[in-house]
Design a protein around this motif. Structure first.
Motif, PDB file in Angstrom:
ATOM      1  N   VAL A  87       0.828  -1.207   0.000  1.00 46.07           N
ATOM      2  CA  VAL A  87       0.000   0.000   0.000  1.00 46.07           C
ATOM      3  C   VAL A  87       0.864   1.259   0.000  1.00 46.07           C
ATOM      4  O   VAL A  87       0.435   2.321  -0.479  1.00 46.07           O
ATOM      5  N   LEU A  88       2.100   1.165   0.489  1.00 43.50           N
ATOM      6  CA  LEU A  88       2.991   2.331   0.590  1.00 43.50           C
ATOM      7  C   LEU A  88       4.006   2.414  -0.548  1.00 43.50           C
ATOM      8  O   LEU A  88       4.834   3.327  -0.564  1.00 43.50           O
ATOM      9  N   ASP A  89       3.954   1.505  -1.496  1.00 40.26           N
ATOM     10  CA  ASP A  89       4.948   1.427  -2.568  1.00 40.26           C
ATOM     11  C   ASP A  89       4.647   2.456  -3.657  1.00 40.26           C
ATOM     12  O   ASP A  89       3.846   2.209  -4.563  1.00 40.26           O
ATOM     13  N   ARG A  90       5.334   3.581  -3.599  1.00 42.72           N
ATOM     14  CA  ARG A  90       5.061   4.673  -4.539  1.00 42.72           C
ATOM     15  C   ARG A  90       5.671   4.461  -5.919  1.00 42.72           C
ATOM     16  O   ARG A  90       5.540   5.330  -6.794  1.00 42.72           O
ATOM     17  N   SER A  91       6.323   3.327  -6.134  1.00 40.13           N
ATOM     18  CA  SER A  91       6.756   3.011  -7.499  1.00 40.13           C
ATOM     19  C   SER A  91       5.551   2.627  -8.355  1.00 40.13           C
ATOM     20  O   SER A  91       5.650   2.567  -9.579  1.00 40.13           O
ATOM     21  N   LEU A  92       4.424   2.361  -7.701  1.00 38.07           N
ATOM     22  CA  LEU A  92       3.158   2.069  -8.373  1.00 38.07           C
ATOM     23  C   LEU A  92       2.164   3.168  -8.045  1.00 38.07           C
ATOM     24  O   LEU A  92       2.244   3.807  -6.994  1.00 38.07           O
ATOM     25  N   SER A  93       1.217   3.375  -8.936  1.00 34.64           N
ATOM     26  CA  SER A  93       0.144   4.319  -8.619  1.00 34.64           C
ATOM     27  C   SER A  93      -0.698   3.724  -7.492  1.00 34.64           C
ATOM     28  O   SER A  93      -0.707   2.511  -7.267  1.00 34.64           O
ATOM     29  N   LEU A  94      -1.415   4.586  -6.783  1.00 37.40           N
ATOM     30  CA  LEU A  94      -2.265   4.098  -5.696  1.00 37.40           C
ATOM     31  C   LEU A  94      -3.331   3.144  -6.243  1.00 37.40           C
ATOM     32  O   LEU A  94      -3.675   2.145  -5.598  1.00 37.40           O
ATOM     33  N   GLN A  95      -3.832   3.431  -7.432  1.00 40.97           N
ATOM     34  CA  GLN A  95      -4.813   2.537  -8.039  1.00 40.97           C
ATOM     35  C   GLN A  95      -4.204   1.157  -8.288  1.00 40.97           C
ATOM     36  O   GLN A  95      -4.839   0.129  -8.008  1.00 40.97           O
ATOM     37  N   GLU A  96      -2.977   1.112  -8.795  1.00 39.16           N
ATOM     38  CA  GLU A  96      -2.319  -0.169  -9.036  1.00 39.16           C
ATOM     39  C   GLU A  96      -2.083  -0.921  -7.730  1.00 39.16           C
ATOM     40  O   GLU A  96      -2.273  -2.142  -7.658  1.00 39.16           O
ATOM     41  N   ARG A  97      -1.685  -0.186  -6.705  1.00 43.89           N
ATOM     42  CA  ARG A  97      -1.432  -0.821  -5.413  1.00 43.89           C
ATOM     43  C   ARG A  97      -2.692  -1.453  -4.845  1.00 43.89           C
ATOM     44  O   ARG A  97      -2.679  -2.601  -4.395  1.00 43.89           O
ATOM     45  N   LEU A  98      -3.777  -0.696  -4.855  1.00 45.40           N
ATOM     46  CA  LEU A  98      -5.016  -1.210  -4.269  1.00 45.40           C
ATOM     47  C   LEU A  98      -5.638  -2.306  -5.140  1.00 45.40           C
ATOM     48  O   LEU A  98      -6.292  -3.212  -4.624  1.00 45.40           O
ATOM     49  N   THR A  99      -5.408  -2.235  -6.437  1.00 47.11           N
ATOM     50  CA  THR A  99      -5.876  -3.313  -7.300  1.00 47.11           C
ATOM     51  C   THR A  99      -5.159  -4.609  -6.951  1.00 47.11           C
ATOM     52  O   THR A  99      -5.781  -5.665  -6.779  1.00 47.11           O
ATOM     53  N   GLN A 100      -3.826  -4.537  -6.828  1.00 50.55           N
ATOM     54  CA  GLN A 100      -3.058  -5.727  -6.459  1.00 50.55           C
ATOM     55  C   GLN A 100      -3.462  -6.234  -5.088  1.00 50.55           C
ATOM     56  O   GLN A 100      -3.605  -7.447  -4.878  1.00 50.55           O
ATOM     57  N   PHE A 101      -3.646  -5.310  -4.144  1.00 47.90           N
ATOM     58  CA  PHE A 101      -4.015  -5.724  -2.793  1.00 47.90           C
ATOM     59  C   PHE A 101      -5.361  -6.444  -2.798  1.00 47.90           C
ATOM     60  O   PHE A 101      -5.475  -7.549  -2.249  1.00 47.90           O
ATOM     61  N   TYR A 102      -6.372  -5.858  -3.397  1.00 45.23           N
ATOM     62  CA  TYR A 102      -7.701  -6.448  -3.306  1.00 45.23           C
ATOM     63  C   TYR A 102      -7.833  -7.742  -4.103  1.00 45.23           C
ATOM     64  O   TYR A 102      -8.605  -8.626  -3.727  1.00 45.23           O
ATOM     65  N   ILE A 103      -7.085  -7.881  -5.174  1.00 44.06           N
ATOM     66  CA  ILE A 103      -7.080  -9.163  -5.883  1.00 44.06           C
ATOM     67  C   ILE A 103      -6.459 -10.244  -4.994  1.00 44.06           C
ATOM     68  O   ILE A 103      -6.995 -11.354  -4.862  1.00 44.06           O
ATOM     69  N   SER A 104      -5.343  -9.924  -4.356  1.00 45.11           N
ATOM     70  CA  SER A 104      -4.700 -10.871  -3.458  1.00 45.11           C
ATOM     71  C   SER A 104      -5.563 -11.135  -2.230  1.00 45.11           C
ATOM     72  O   SER A 104      -5.696 -12.282  -1.769  1.00 45.11           O
ATOM     73  N   TYR A 105      -6.168 -10.089  -1.709  1.00 44.12           N
ATOM     74  CA  TYR A 105      -7.037 -10.209  -0.535  1.00 44.12           C
ATOM     75  C   TYR A 105      -8.231 -11.119  -0.829  1.00 44.12           C
ATOM     76  O   TYR A 105      -8.558 -12.008  -0.052  1.00 44.12           O
ATOM     77  N   ALA A 106      -8.849 -10.895  -1.974  1.00 49.96           N
ATOM     78  CA  ALA A 106      -9.997 -11.719  -2.353  1.00 49.96           C
ATOM     79  C   ALA A 106      -9.590 -13.182  -2.508  1.00 49.96           C
ATOM     80  O   ALA A 106     -10.329 -14.098  -2.128  1.00 49.96           O
ATOM     81  N   ASP A 107      -8.414 -13.404  -3.042  1.00 48.42           N
ATOM     82  CA  ASP A 107      -7.946 -14.773  -3.230  1.00 48.42           C
ATOM     83  C   ASP A 107      -7.793 -15.506  -1.901  1.00 48.42           C
ATOM     84  O   ASP A 107      -8.014 -16.712  -1.804  1.00 48.42           O
ATOM     85  N   ARG A 108      -7.464 -14.759  -0.855  1.00 48.41           N
ATOM     86  CA  ARG A 108      -7.243 -15.372   0.455  1.00 48.41           C
ATOM     87  C   ARG A 108      -8.496 -15.469   1.307  1.00 48.41           C
ATOM     88  O   ARG A 108      -8.618 -16.392   2.116  1.00 48.41           O
ATOM     89  N   VAL A 109      -9.401 -14.516   1.180  1.00 44.16           N
ATOM     90  CA  VAL A 109     -10.509 -14.473   2.143  1.00 44.16           C
ATOM     91  C   VAL A 109     -11.879 -14.777   1.551  1.00 44.16           C
ATOM     92  O   VAL A 109     -12.837 -14.966   2.310  1.00 44.16           O
ATOM     93  N   PHE A 110     -11.995 -14.823   0.251  1.00 44.71           N
ATOM     94  CA  PHE A 110     -13.297 -15.125  -0.337  1.00 44.71           C
ATOM     95  C   PHE A 110     -13.544 -16.630  -0.253  1.00 44.71           C
ATOM     96  O   PHE A 110     -13.472 -17.354  -1.238  1.00 44.71           O
ATOM     97  N   GLU A 111     -13.822 -17.092   0.950  1.00 45.11           N
ATOM     98  CA  GLU A 111     -14.106 -18.490   1.214  1.00 45.11           C
ATOM     99  C   GLU A 111     -15.284 -18.591   2.171  1.00 45.11           C
ATOM    100  O   GLU A 111     -15.521 -17.699   2.993  1.00 45.11           O
TER     101      GLU A 111
END
Length: 217
Positions: A87-111
């Protein structure tokens, strides 16, 4: 119609080591509470496992202690520490960061277990939901709101984040999680590509908060 095998008494498991038995109780408790909610009785859990009621309390001093272990197993162990830095990695846009986070998050918790226990804990006031949302607030919502300030040229703003600023990103979090609610709580047969839907949800969110609104007369 409910699966009749869920209500049958499981065969007794003998000669298990204490650590193995404890792990099995937690594993079975996760599915039991996901199906029945936290109002489910430990006596019924024991019956499903094919053990005496006393066996559960040999390993856990109370139902609350068992629920605490379920919380650790279902929630804390699934948290990826890499998300904090993402979330703090400014080498990526905030949109890219949150997209990566929520895709990974969904993969882990959507059960099934994760979602239903989360909802059940909120209804029964065991405090698990509040504690978990505290993690989300500290590690995702607040950092995202601060990073959005940075993107808006307000990096030097010394004022505390307002609840309105935080609520914007809670809205995004809720929109993503509602996909799981529809599937595992409401039972909707969602035939969708979760990654694509999550990415589109984040994209539409950023489009909404970055585009200027209509001119006022």
């Amino acid at each position: 119609m409910a699966d009749s095998t869920k209500t049958q008494t499981a065969p007794r498991r003998k000669n298990m080591r204490s650590a193995e038995r404890e792990k099995l109780i937690v594993t079975e408790a996760v599915r039991f509470f996901a199906e029945c909610g936290f109002e489910g009785k430990t006596r019924e859990l024991a019956k499903r496992m094919g053990v005496s009621h006393a066996v559960i309390y040999k390993h856990f001093e109370s139902k609350e202690a068992l629920i605490e272990r379920v919380y650790e197993h279902v929630y804390l162990k699934r948290w990826d520490p890499n998300w904090d830095s993402l979330v703090l990695d400014r080498s990526l846009s905030l949109q890219e960061r949150l997209t990566q986070f929520y895709i990974s998050y969904a993969d882990r918790v959507f059960e099934y277990d994760w979602v239903r226990i989360f909802v059940s804990s909120g209804l029964k006031s065991y405090g698990l939901t509040e504690r978990y949302l505290g993690i989300i607030r500290t590690k995702i919502i607040r950092p995202a709101a601060m990073e959005f300030r940075y993107d808006c040229g307000r990096a030097d703003d010394p004022s505390p984040l307002t609840e309105d600023e935080l609520e914007v990103f809670w809205g995004l979090h809720g929109a993503v999680f509602y996909i799981a609610i529809r599937k595992y709580v409401y039972g909707e047969p969602l035939e969708i590509d979760i990654k694509q839907v999550v990415a589109r949800t984040v994209r539409n969110f950023f489009k909404g908060i970055t585009e200027p609104g209509p001119a006022r007369p």
